[in-house]
Design an enzyme around this catalytic site. Structure first.
Site, PDB file in Angstrom:
ATOM      1  N   GLY A 165     121.989  20.967  93.269  1.00 57.54           N
ATOM      2  CA  GLY A 165     122.712  21.176  92.017  1.00 57.54           C
ATOM      3  C   GLY A 165     122.356  22.433  91.254  1.00 57.54           C
ATOM      4  CE  LYS A 237     119.947  11.426  95.522  1.00 58.56           C
ATOM      5  NZ  LYS A 237     119.579  11.543  96.945  1.00 58.56           N
ATOM      6  NE  ARG A 291     114.280  15.216 100.623  1.00 57.36           N
ATOM      7  CZ  ARG A 291     115.339  15.827 100.116  1.00 57.36           C
ATOM      8  NH1 ARG A 291     115.683  17.028 100.576  1.00 57.36           N
ATOM      9  NH2 ARG A 291     116.061  15.254  99.179  1.00 57.36           N
TER      10      ARG A 291
HETATM   11  C1  MV4 Z   1     129.967  19.079  93.967  1.00 56.99           C
HETATM   12  C2  MV4 Z   1     130.498  18.366  92.871  1.00 56.99           C
HETATM   13  C3  MV4 Z   1     131.853  18.346  92.719  1.00 56.99           C
HETATM   14  N1  MV4 Z   1     132.655  19.009  93.580  1.00 56.99           N
HETATM   15  N2  MV4 Z   1     130.799  19.716  94.806  1.00 56.99           N
HETATM   16  C4  MV4 Z   1     125.379  18.580  92.805  1.00 56.99           C
HETATM   17  C5  MV4 Z   1     124.192  18.566  93.672  1.00 56.99           C
HETATM   18  C6  MV4 Z   1     124.592  19.162  94.960  1.00 56.99           C
HETATM   19  N3  MV4 Z   1     123.987  18.413  96.014  1.00 56.99           N
HETATM   20  C7  MV4 Z   1     126.069  19.105  94.993  1.00 56.99           C
HETATM   21  N4  MV4 Z   1     126.482  18.686  93.678  1.00 56.99           N
HETATM   22  C8  MV4 Z   1     127.788  18.538  93.369  1.00 56.99           C
HETATM   23  N5  MV4 Z   1     128.657  19.150  94.199  1.00 56.99           N
HETATM   24  C9  MV4 Z   1     132.115  19.687  94.605  1.00 56.99           C
HETATM   25  N6  MV4 Z   1     132.910  20.340  95.433  1.00 56.99           N
HETATM   26  C10 MV4 Z   1     129.600  17.703  92.026  1.00 56.99           C
HETATM   27  C11 MV4 Z   1     128.242  17.800  92.261  1.00 56.99           C
HETATM   28  C12 MV4 Z   1     127.399  17.062  91.346  1.00 56.99           C
HETATM   29  C13 MV4 Z   1     126.640  15.981  91.782  1.00 56.99           C
HETATM   30  C14 MV4 Z   1     126.630  15.571  93.110  1.00 56.99           C
HETATM   31  C15 MV4 Z   1     125.864  14.500  93.532  1.00 56.99           C
HETATM   32  C16 MV4 Z   1     125.120  13.785  92.600  1.00 56.99           C
HETATM   33  C17 MV4 Z   1     125.115  14.170  91.293  1.00 56.99           C
HETATM   34  C18 MV4 Z   1     125.867  15.253  90.860  1.00 56.99           C
HETATM   35  C19 MV4 Z   1     125.860  15.628  89.515  1.00 56.99           C
HETATM   36  C20 MV4 Z   1     126.587  16.694  89.112  1.00 56.99           C
HETATM   37  C21 MV4 Z   1     127.360  17.419  90.021  1.00 56.99           C
END
Ligand code: MV4
Length: 448
Positions: A165, A237, A291
């Site tokens: 993120g 988380k 991991r």
């Molecule tokens: C995104 C998204 C919405 N659309 N990608 C945040 C962490 C990273 N692993 C990817 N993330 C996100 N990618 C697209 N195309 C929203 C997030 C995101 C998010 C994802 C998983 C868990 C929590 C989150 C909190 C904010 C934004």
């Protein structure tokens, strides 16, 4: 099998790994900073080595110190746990150059998945569904505008070297795409020393659902089902479930099999997590973590597989002891992370634990490394322990969770336990109806 495993970590995960080593008859070496001399992992290991001062960069992230600890103790393998050096391809390579086994995937696989553009390209080649987006790096202003127009607004700009993120910027229209693009680039440069960014369709209300996989590097691989980790705050988380509630079982098995097949093709070795966003009944790959994850116990609970035991076995060259057709998914498990934090502000609350009484009874597992009288140091993450609850059904699991949270006592420091007491009563949580924004909205409404 290995003779002696060095555990390059601390806290509950160091204990988790120690326990697996004990069951395999492997001697253990704990490493610790000067702040962790009284830590449980040091007491339970067969040997221990102090690797430096409190700051992680000088101890748990200090590769020369850890190599020296391997040399002194004669360890023939290193388990990195999660965080710290667990996804450091250079560390994995240095170990292998010294004929010490890194208990994890090859440095090549760590590298591929660490570069988010390469990871996504690999996912596409392996037949994993991905979020619609740019083919690769978005290098110019013109490309940023064109790509966004093709994808359709809103779009999200992400750092190629990022993940978790950091360094993401949303653009809702052509008016903000250039600002989002250039801000993302400079933030990526500052955070990762690499200004490469890529673009994706921004999904506005997804769930975060991940698939646990395991491979043996010899072309055998299985999936261990899904976890929903949508309940998070600032990318931390706080509550995880297996299996993902509300996703049809056949769709879970379908995405799981796609992931397992992909790992067979890759000849992936060890444990891995394939992260998806799930929106409007579709899975979209975003990243892969190479991991062991904090939340692995919920998967262990519903499958009966000891993931750490299996990691160690496959790292030693043995074949996976698992076959997909013999993996059964039964019941429901929820993990809540008990952190030493203010349950309202999430400010860290290190200090001495004056009284400690973990929950117990049917369906309860507590993975923790604290004890009554232990002082939580201020230098590391604030995880006190993980409460993992099982039920034959999700309602039964929630009922036990309610009971276990009531029973759990940690005095002397503030903890997130009161937050869970509230969450368990929320109709959306009870219904399993929440997305990645649910918790932050809930906390915000609370303040207003
Ligand atoms: C995104 C998204 C919405 N659309 N990608 C945040 C962490 C990273 N692993 C990817 N993330 C996100 N990618 C697209 N195309 C929203 C997030 C995101 C998010 C994802 C998983 C868990 C929590 C989150 C909190 C904010 C934004």
């Amino acid at each position: 099998m290995f003779q002696k495993v060095l555990i390059a970590n601390r806290g509950e995960i160091a204990l988790r790994i120690l326990r697996a080593c004990k069951e395999l008859g492997i001697a253990t070496v704990a490493v610790h900073s000067t702040a962790d001399s009284n830590a449980m992992h040091v007491r339970l290991a067969d040997e221990s080595v102090c690797i430096g001062p409190p700051q992680a960069r000088d101890s748990y992230l200090n590769i020369p110190s850890i190599m020296a600890a391997c040399e002194i103790t004669g360890a023939d393998a290193v388990h990195p746990g999660y965080g710290f050096l667990s996804e450091n391809a250079r560390f994995a390579r240095i170990l292998s150059e010294h004929k010490i086994t890194f208990i994890g995937p090859s440095s090549h696989h760590i590298e591929i998945m660490g570069d988010k553009i390469t990871a996504k390209k690999t996912a596409v080649e392996l037949g994993i569904p991905v979020v619609p987006g740019s083919a690769g790096e978005v290098k110019t202003e013109a490309e940023a505008k064109e790509t966004a127009a093709e994808i359709g607004y809103p779009v999200l700009i992400k750092a190629t070297a990022g993940g978790g993120g950091r360094g993401m910027k949303v653009a809702f229209s052509e008016d903000d795409v250039l600002i989002a693009w250039s801000t993302a680039r400079s933030e990526a440069k500052a955070a990762f020393g690499n200004d490469s960014v890529y673009m994706e369709k921004y999904l506005t209300k997804p769930r975060h659902i991940e698939v646990q996989v395991m491979g043996d590097g010899q072309g055998n691989a299985v999936h261990l089902g899904t976890r929903d980790c949508s309940l998070q705050r600032r990318h931390q988380k706080v509550w995880e479930e297996a299996s993902a509630p509300t996703v049809p079982k056949d769709q879970q098995m379908e995405i799981g099999e796609i992931c397992a097949a992909a790992m067979r093709k890759l000849k992936y070795s060890g444990a891995g997590t394939i992260e998806f966003l799930y929106e409007d009944n579709h899975f979209y790959f975003i990243e892969m973590n190479t991991r062991l994850q904090v939340e692995h116990p919920v998967t262990e609970r519903i499958t009966g597989v000891d993931i750490v035991y299996e990691q160690i076995r496959v790292a030693s060259g043995e074949k996976l002891s698992l076959e997909q057709k013999y993996i059964n998914f039964s019941g429901h498990a929820i993990e809540v992370r008990i952190n030493a934090e203010d349950p309202q502000t999430f400010a860290p609350s290190p200090g001495k634990i004056q009284f400690y009484h973990p929950a117990g009874g049917v369906g309860i597992r507590v993975d923790s490394a604290v004890y009554q009288g232990y002082t939580i140091p201020p230098y590391y993450d604030s995880l006190i322990g993980k409460l993992i609850v099982y039920g034959r059904t999700r309602p039964e699991c929630l009922q036990r969770l309610r009971r276990a949270v009531d029973e759990f006592v940690v005095d002397g420091v503030k903890t997130t336990l009161p937050l869970f007491q509230r969450l368990i009563k929320e109709p959306d949580i009870i219904a399993g109806d929440y997305d990645i924004h649910w918790l932050e909205k809930y906390l915000k409404a609370d303040k207003a």
